[in-house]
Design a protein around this motif. Structure first.
Motif, PDB file in Angstrom:
ATOM      1  N   ALA A  76      -2.486   8.811  -4.382  1.00  0.00           N
ATOM      2  CA  ALA A  76      -3.468   7.748  -4.167  1.00  0.00           C
ATOM      3  C   ALA A  76      -4.285   7.529  -5.427  1.00  0.00           C
ATOM      4  CB  ALA A  76      -4.392   8.098  -3.001  1.00  0.00           C
TER       5      ALA A  76
ATOM      6  N   ASN B 196      -7.834   5.131  -6.710  1.00  0.00           N
ATOM      7  CA  ASN B 196      -8.851   4.198  -6.245  1.00  0.00           C
ATOM      8  C   ASN B 196      -9.903   3.916  -7.308  1.00  0.00           C
ATOM      9  OD1 ASN B 196     -10.332   6.628  -6.100  1.00  0.00           O
ATOM     10  ND2 ASN B 196     -11.496   5.913  -4.342  1.00  0.00           N
TER      11      ASN B 196
ATOM     12  N   TRP C 263     -11.358  -0.327  -4.049  1.00  0.00           N
ATOM     13  CA  TRP C 263      -9.922  -0.650  -3.998  1.00  0.00           C
ATOM     14  C   TRP C 263      -9.136   0.649  -3.994  1.00  0.00           C
ATOM     15  CZ3 TRP C 263      -6.014   0.698  -7.387  1.00  0.00           C
ATOM     16  CH2 TRP C 263      -4.812  -0.016  -7.314  1.00  0.00           C
ATOM     17  N   ILE C 264      -8.049   0.695  -3.216  1.00  0.00           N
ATOM     18  CA  ILE C 264      -7.222   1.899  -3.164  1.00  0.00           C
ATOM     19  C   ILE C 264      -5.758   1.525  -3.011  1.00  0.00           C
ATOM     20  CG2 ILE C 264      -7.392   2.194  -0.649  1.00  0.00           C
ATOM     21  CD1 ILE C 264      -7.523   5.242  -1.180  1.00  0.00           C
ATOM     22  N   ARG C 265      -4.892   2.315  -3.633  1.00  0.00           N
ATOM     23  CA  ARG C 265      -3.443   2.198  -3.433  1.00  0.00           C
ATOM     24  C   ARG C 265      -2.915   3.560  -3.022  1.00  0.00           C
ATOM     25  NH1 ARG C 265       0.314  -1.027  -7.429  1.00  0.00           N
ATOM     26  NH2 ARG C 265      -0.482  -2.655  -6.042  1.00  0.00           N
TER      27      ARG C 265
ATOM     28  N   THR D 111       0.526   5.757  -2.126  1.00  0.00           N
ATOM     29  CA  THR D 111       1.961   5.762  -2.389  1.00  0.00           C
ATOM     30  C   THR D 111       2.586   7.022  -1.792  1.00  0.00           C
ATOM     31  OG1 THR D 111       1.572   4.584  -4.474  1.00  0.00           O
ATOM     32  CG2 THR D 111       3.743   5.613  -4.159  1.00  0.00           C
TER      33      THR D 111
ATOM     34  N   GLN E 116       4.206   1.918   0.635  1.00  0.00           N
ATOM     35  CA  GLN E 116       3.038   1.791  -0.238  1.00  0.00           C
ATOM     36  C   GLN E 116       2.069   0.781   0.357  1.00  0.00           C
ATOM     37  OE1 GLN E 116       3.012  -0.220  -4.324  1.00  0.00           O
ATOM     38  NE2 GLN E 116       3.119   1.952  -4.864  1.00  0.00           N
TER      39      GLN E 116
ATOM     40  N   THR F 196      -1.932  -1.169  -0.146  1.00  0.00           N
ATOM     41  CA  THR F 196      -3.093  -1.473  -0.976  1.00  0.00           C
ATOM     42  C   THR F 196      -4.181  -2.055  -0.085  1.00  0.00           C
ATOM     43  OG1 THR F 196      -1.729  -1.939  -2.908  1.00  0.00           O
ATOM     44  CG2 THR F 196      -3.971  -2.789  -2.933  1.00  0.00           C
TER      45      THR F 196
ATOM     46  N   TRP G 289      -8.545  -3.228  -0.103  1.00  0.00           N
ATOM     47  CA  TRP G 289      -9.763  -3.432  -0.890  1.00  0.00           C
ATOM     48  C   TRP G 289     -10.832  -4.048  -0.011  1.00  0.00           C
ATOM     49  CZ3 TRP G 289     -11.359  -8.527  -1.233  1.00  0.00           C
ATOM     50  CH2 TRP G 289     -10.373  -9.513  -1.052  1.00  0.00           C
TER      51      TRP G 289
ATOM     52  N   SER H  28      -2.765  -4.876   2.421  1.00  0.00           N
ATOM     53  CA  SER H  28      -1.431  -5.404   2.138  1.00  0.00           C
ATOM     54  C   SER H  28      -0.441  -4.253   2.204  1.00  0.00           C
ATOM     55  CB  SER H  28      -1.381  -6.055   0.748  1.00  0.00           C
ATOM     56  OG  SER H  28      -2.268  -7.145   0.676  1.00  0.00           O
ATOM     57  N   GLN H  29       0.597  -4.418   3.033  1.00  0.00           N
ATOM     58  CA  GLN H  29       1.578  -3.356   3.193  1.00  0.00           C
ATOM     59  C   GLN H  29       2.890  -3.938   3.704  1.00  0.00           C
ATOM     60  OE1 GLN H  29       0.523  -0.315   6.050  1.00  0.00           O
ATOM     61  NE2 GLN H  29       1.762   1.214   4.994  1.00  0.00           N
TER      62      GLN H  29
ATOM     63  N   ASN I 250      -0.463  -7.953   6.341  1.00  0.00           N
ATOM     64  CA  ASN I 250      -1.398  -8.474   5.336  1.00  0.00           C
ATOM     65  C   ASN I 250      -2.664  -8.894   6.085  1.00  0.00           C
ATOM     66  OD1 ASN I 250       0.244  -8.387   2.866  1.00  0.00           O
ATOM     67  ND2 ASN I 250       1.528  -9.831   3.971  1.00  0.00           N
TER      68      ASN I 250
END
Length: 501
Positions: free
Chosen positions: A385, A387, A408-410, A412, A429, A431, A433, A459-460, A487
């Motif tokens: 992750a 952020n 914001w974070i992603r 994986t 994955q 994302t 925010w 969003s995924q 989304n």
């Protein structure tokens, strides 16, 4: 006549002298001196000497009332812990969790009232100041303030009360022992609703040592109890693995074998503050299959994997704009240590109350366990992750301020997890925010009335079901997935009234 007056005066003087002599012979009791409570100014405002001791005590508290509105959303929720693919509303065999939740059964309002009692006692010694802190929180809450709508039930949450210890620690000669704030986190809790950042609202039990150097520099090393994270889930499993023949299961939270090792290096000066922090921990899970469960009650081989995280926080004071203005920034990265960078729960950050996006995120694992062959040889992989977050505080007047906040974070997951159907525990994955702004009016010192508006987006792309959830026609009970969007977005309006004393 003169002789008569002389006799009377002489008799009175003799009587007074006799009375005085008798009074002198009577026992006397001296009243004890009154010991008043005295101000102790050695540790700042609000401290008083405890009568008859060499300890200074500060007693305070806080009352906070929050109410907020978040529109309910249809949602794809948790998958089976080991059942086959499913598309209906019924929960899979062996679990009470359905894959879909209708917005009709989800709360849109949250309320809570909290009261905090805070005590800080300090005594000077040859080793420096000995500090003892206790903070007790009492709360009553309903609706979204109580439970996530994405759990095993979507029924509106009834009211509940509870008592929590937010802090209980002793500081002595550089050591902090007890329940205190994590040594990894940096950002102040200016937000009302959730951010995609780590949070420990109830503190974390720890054994820490802080060395203080000149010029505002300090360094801390600590052993922290990761079980105190309100979002922690060490590991989870793929219900059916890429082999398609057998599934594994994992205990929701593996046994704690080692504490998390956390450290930071920090500087605090007139221009602001900066901190570099790191954490290393052990993820654990008991690996099991139906065959193992039959003879071991679900406890198979113990799986372990090291996780780690790093973070950097920066605060810059901006008095040139207005007194009290500041900018906070944060960046973090983790591999197998979601608790120290973001969060770990479905669709939400329960540490600071959920966004309730209504889509599908499920960042609930630092480690995923799975079978690598049809014979189910155990294996594991970690979740990564990254952020970013920032807070800009501006004072329009001394009694009116704004906080502009963004995060914001992603997330994986590992390659095997990403290539497994989501209904079997696979994750892709993701994302997420959010942005928010709160306006706070302080008509009286330490009394705040604030309003916050926030917006969050997820969003995924989910694995399985032709690569993504359908979002158009054919929405039926047999195919509810089309009602959920990967989304997704949501907004929240929140009102807070708070008094600190």
């Amino acid at each position: 006549m003169t002789l008569t007056k002389s006799l009377l005066l002489g008799s009175a003087a003799a009587l007074l002298a006799a009375a005085g002599a008798q009074a002198a012979d009577l026992p006397s009791r001296k009243s004890a001196p009154v010991e008043y409570v005295r101000v102790c100014d050695a540790y700042g405002a609000g401290f008083y000497w405890i009568p008859g001791t060499d300890t200074c005590l500060k007693v305070g508290g806080r009352v906070r009332i929050d109410t907020w509105y978040t529109p309910s959303k249809n949602s794809v929720t948790l998958r089976s812990a080991g059942g086959p693919n499913y598309a209906g509303l019924a929960a899979p065999a062996g679990t009470s969790i359905a894959p879909f939740q209708s917005s009709n059964g989800i709360d849109q309002l949250g309320w809570y009232a909290r009261g905090l009692l805070m005590m800080d006692a300090r005594t000077q010694s040859a080793w420096g100041t000995v500090q003892t802190v206790v903070t007790l929180r009492l709360a009553v809450q309903t609706g979204l303030a109580q439970t996530s709508p994405f759990g095993a039930t979507a029924a509106p949450a009834a009211g509940a009360t509870g008592a929590t210890i937010e802090a209980a620690y002793i500081r002595f000669a550089g050591f902090t022992i007890g329940d205190a704030a994590s040594n990894f986190t940096f950002l102040p809790p200016y937000q009302y609703h959730s951010m995609f950042t780590p949070g420990y609202p109830n503190g974390i039990r720890q054994f820490a040592y802080t060395a203080t150097f000149g010029g505002g520099f300090s360094a801390t090393i600590a052993l922290e109890n990761r079980g105190d994270s309100s979002t922690t889930t060490t590991a989870n499993s793929l219900g059916f693995n890429p082999t398609g023949l057998v599934g594994s299961t994992a205990t929701a939270v593996g046994p704690q074998r080692l504490p998390a090792v956390v450290g930071n290096v920090r500087v605090d000066q007139g221009w602001g503050s900066a901190m570099l922090s790191g954490a290393v921990l052990q993820n654990t899970a008991n690996f099991a299959t139906p065959a193992i469960n039959a003879v071991t009650n679900g406890l198979g081989p113990l799986m372990t994997k090291t996780g780690w995280a790093v973070g950097f926080g920066l605060k810059i004071n901006l008095p040139m704009l207005a007194a009290g203005d500041s900018l906070h920034a944060w960046v973090g990265y983790s591999n197998g240590a979601l608790d120290y960078v973001g969060f770990s729960n479905a669709n939400e950050n329960s540490a600071v109350t959920a966004n309730y996006l209504g889509g599908y995120l499920r960042g609930d694992r630092s480690m995923t366990i799975f079978c690598t062959t049809a014979a189910c040889i155990p294996n594991s992989e970690t979740t990564k992750a990254f952020n970013l977050a920032g807070i800009f505080t501006h004072y329009w007047t001394p009694s009116l301020r704004s906080n502009f906040i963004a995060s914001w974070i992603r997330i994986t997951p590992g390659a095997v997890t990403q290539n497994t159907d989501w209904t079997n525990g696979g994750l892709s994955q993701a994302t997420a925010w959010d942005i928010k702004h709160n306006l706070v009016w302080s008509p009286v010192r330490n009394f705040d009335i604030g309003l916050e508006l926030s917006y969050a987006r997820l969003s995924q792309r989910l694995t399985g079901l032709a690569g993504a959830l359908p979002t158009t026609p054919a929405c039926t009970v047999a195919n509810p997935q089309c009602l959920a969007s990967v989304n997704s977005n949501n907004w929240t309006g929140r009102l807070r009234v708070e008094r600190t004393f």
